[in-house]
Design an enzyme around this catalytic site. Structure first.
Site, PDB file in Angstrom:
ATOM      1  N   GLU A 111      85.641 -60.309 -76.726  1.00  0.00           N
ATOM      2  CA  GLU A 111      86.680 -59.360 -76.302  1.00  0.00           C
ATOM      3  C   GLU A 111      86.282 -58.651 -75.006  1.00  0.00           C
ATOM      4  OE1 GLU A 111      88.035 -56.719 -79.421  1.00  0.00           O
ATOM      5  OE2 GLU A 111      88.839 -55.290 -77.978  1.00  0.00           O
TER       6      GLU A 111
ATOM      7  N   LYS B 118      87.115 -50.258 -86.648  1.00  0.00           N
ATOM      8  CA  LYS B 118      87.077 -51.549 -85.938  1.00  0.00           C
ATOM      9  C   LYS B 118      86.445 -51.345 -84.561  1.00  0.00           C
ATOM     10  CE  LYS B 118      88.762 -55.168 -83.458  1.00  0.00           C
ATOM     11  NZ  LYS B 118      88.714 -55.379 -82.004  1.00  0.00           N
TER      12      LYS B 118
ATOM     13  N   ASP C 126      73.436 -61.579 -89.809  1.00  0.00           N
ATOM     14  CA  ASP C 126      74.532 -61.939 -90.704  1.00  0.00           C
ATOM     15  C   ASP C 126      75.603 -60.849 -90.544  1.00  0.00           C
ATOM     16  OD1 ASP C 126      76.272 -62.300 -92.790  1.00  0.00           O
ATOM     17  OD2 ASP C 126      74.719 -62.730 -94.278  1.00  0.00           O
TER      18      ASP C 126
END
Ligand code: MEV
Length: 434
Positions: A92, A270, A286
Site C-alpha cells: 500500500e 487497521k 507470522d
C-alpha cells in the site's frame, strides 16, 4: 502477453496428482500448459527475486515462482531514546511515508517509548469426556511439576537459556457437548515466536493429562491470543509538532469516536496494523498470528475497541498510547530461512524478540497518528492520490523526471486516470508540452 481475463477455456481439472513431487520448473510448465501462459509470463513468475531456489521450494508446497513486494525503510524513528531504521514491506502506498512523517513529529517530543512483556505464550490442551471435571481440573494442578518437567524435556535448549514451560492454568469450559477441561501450558519462548516449541510441548503432555483425568485429549495447539505477551508504546508531542492545538483536539475527537464506535475502531486499528504488519512482513513474522491476536485483544471487554488512545495532557500536548499482544520471533520460521528477513533485523539492529516487539508497537503508534492526523486535516486521499498518480505515470511508461511531471499534471487537472496518464506520456514522447 495474454490478458488476465484469458482467451482460453477454463481449467479442465484441478486434480494434479504428483504435482507436489515435481520440480519448480516442471510445475510451472504444467500450469503454463493448462492455462496458456506465454514465455514472457512464465519468466516473470519464475523469477524468485532474492529467494534462493531451494529455500523457496522448501518453504511452502507446490511452488511455481515468486512474487516480490517492495522493501522500504521508514525514517525518523526514535524509540526508547535510540534512533532506529525501520524495515517495511507492504503493497500500500503512503504507509512508509506516513510512518516516517509521524515518527518525525513524535521525535519533537522525545520520541516513542515502548516496552514489551516477556515472551510468554499459551499452549492449549483440550480434554473431553471427563467425569467429575471440576475435581479432575484440581488433579491436573496436583501434578503440575511432573507435567511441566515432561513438557520441558522436549526443549532442553530453551530451558537452559532460561525459558520453557513455567506454569499451568486449568479451566472447565461449558461447551455445547458438556464440560471440557482446557489446560493452558504457560511457556516462555524467549526469542522465538514460539509456535513450534509450544505445540511440541502441548502434544507431549497430552497422554499424561489423559492418564490424570481419564478423559480424551482433542486439540493440542498454541493460542494466538497472546495475552501474556503484550507490547506497549506511548509518546507525547507538542501541539506545534502535529499542526497546532486545534489539530490536537481533532485527533482526540477521532480517538474518542474509535472508543465509542466499533465501525470506526476497526479502521483505526487497521491503520495501526498497516505499520505493524509491514514490519512483520519485512522480518518474516507470522503476521496472521499477530493480526488474530491483536483483534481479539481489541475485543477483550466484549466490545471491539481501539488498540490506541489519543488524549491531551495538562500542558496541551498530544499524548498517545498503544497496547496489543505481539507474538514475534527472531529465530526459527521464515526469519531463519529468508535472507531478507535477516537483513531487515540487521538494518533495524534488532537483537531480541522483545526489541522487535517494541519497535513494532512504536511503529503502530506512529502509523496510527499519521492516519488519524491526515483524516482530521486534509484527508488521506490527497497523499494517496499523489502516489497513485505516480504509479499510474510509471505504468503508462513515464521514466525519470517525467514521472513527477505526468503525475503533477494529472493532479492539477484532477484527472488521475490511466488513460490520461498514457495520453500525457505520449504527448511528452512526441516532444509536446503538457
Ligand atoms: C488506510 O490503509 C488506513 C486508514 O484508513 C486508517 C484510519 O482510518 O485510521 C487511513
Amino acid at each position: 502477453m495474454n490478458s488476465l481475463a484469458g482467451d482460453h477455456s477454463m481449467v479442465e481439472s484441478s486434480r494434479l496428482p504428483g504435482f507436489y513431487k515435481k520440480s519448480i520448473e516442471e510445475r510451472l510448465d504444467l500450469i503454463s500448459q493448462l492455462v496458456g501462459l506465454d514465455e514472457e509470463e512464465k519468466k516473470l513468475l519464475r523469477n524468485l527475486g532474492n529467494l534462493d531456489e531451494k529455500i523457496a521450494d522448501a518453504m511452502i508446497e507446490n511452488v511455481i515462482g515468486g512474487m516480490t513486494y517492495p522493501f522500504a525503510i521508514a525514517t525518523n524513528f526514535k524509540i526508547n531514546g535510540r534512533d532506529r531504521l525501520v524495515a517495511m514491506v507492504i503493497e500500500e502506498s503512503s504507509v512508509v511515508a506516513a510512518a516516517s512523517n509521524a515518527a518525525k513529529m513524535l521525535r519533537e517530543g522525545n520520541g516513542i517509548i515502548a516496552v514489551a512483556d516477556k515472551q510468554v505464550m499459551i499452549g492449549q490442551i483440550h480434554i473431553v469426556n471427563v467425569t467429575a471435571p471440576q475435581y479432575k481440573a484440581m488433579k491436573i494442578l496436583e501434578h503440575k511439576e511432573e507435567i511441566l518437567d515432561h513438557a520441558n524435556q522436549q526443549d532442553p535448549v530453551l530451558v537452559k537459556l532460561g525459558g520453557g514451560a513455567q506454569d499451568l492454568e486449568v479451566r472447565v469450559v461449558d461447551t455445547r457437548r458438556g464440560p471440557a477441561i482446557i489446560v493452558h501450558l504457560i511457556v516462555n519462548v524467549l526469542d522465538a515466536m514460539g509456535a513450534n516449541a509450544v505445540n511440541t510441548m502441548a502434544e507431549s503432555i497430552a497422554p499424561l493429562l489423559e492418564k490424570i483425568t481419564g478423559g480424551e485429549v482433542r486439540l493440542r495447539i498454541i493460542s494466538n491470543y497472546a495475552v501474556y505477551r503484550i507490547a506497549r508504546a506511548w509518546a507525547r508531542a507538542p501541539p506545534e509538532a502535529v499542526g497546532g492545538p486545534e489539530v490536537v483536539d481533532k485527533i482526540v475527537d477521532a480517538s474518542i469516536l474509535a472508543e465509542a464506535d466499533p465501525y470506526r475502531a476497526v479502521t483505526h486499528n487497521k491503520g495501526i496494523m498497516n505499520g505493524i504488519i509491514a514490519v512483520a512482513l519485512a522480518t518474516g513474522q507470522d503476521h496472521r498470528a499477530i493480526e488474530a491476536g491483536a483483534h481479539a485483544y481489541a475485543a477483550r471487554t466484549g466490545v471491539y475497541k481501539p488498540l490506541s488512545y489519543w488524549e491531551k495532557d495538562e500542558d496541551g500536548y498530544l499524548v498517545g498510547s498503544l497496547e496489543l499482544p505481539l507474538q514475534v520471533g527472531i529465530i526459527g520460521g521464515a526469519v531463519r530461512v529468508h535472507p531478507i528477513a535477516r537483513l531487515a533485523l540487521k538494518i533495524m539492529e534488532v537483537k531480541t524478540a522483545r526489541d522487535l516487539a517494541e519497535i513494532m508497537a512504536a511503529v503502530g503508534l506512529a502509523q496510527n497518528l499519521a492516519a488519524v492526523r491526515a483524516l482530521v486535516t486534509e484527508g488521506i486521499q490527497r497523499g494517496h492520490m499523489k502516489l497513485h498518480a505516480k504509479n499510474l505515470a510509471v505504468m503508462a511508461g513515464a521514466t525519470g523526471d517525467l514521472i513527477d511531471k505526468v503525475a503533477q499534471k494529472m493532479i492539477e487537472d484532477q484527472r488521475i486516470r490511466f488513460d490520461y496518464a498514457k495520453e500525457l506520456v505520449e504527448k511528452l514522447s512526441r516532444g509536446e508540452p503538457l
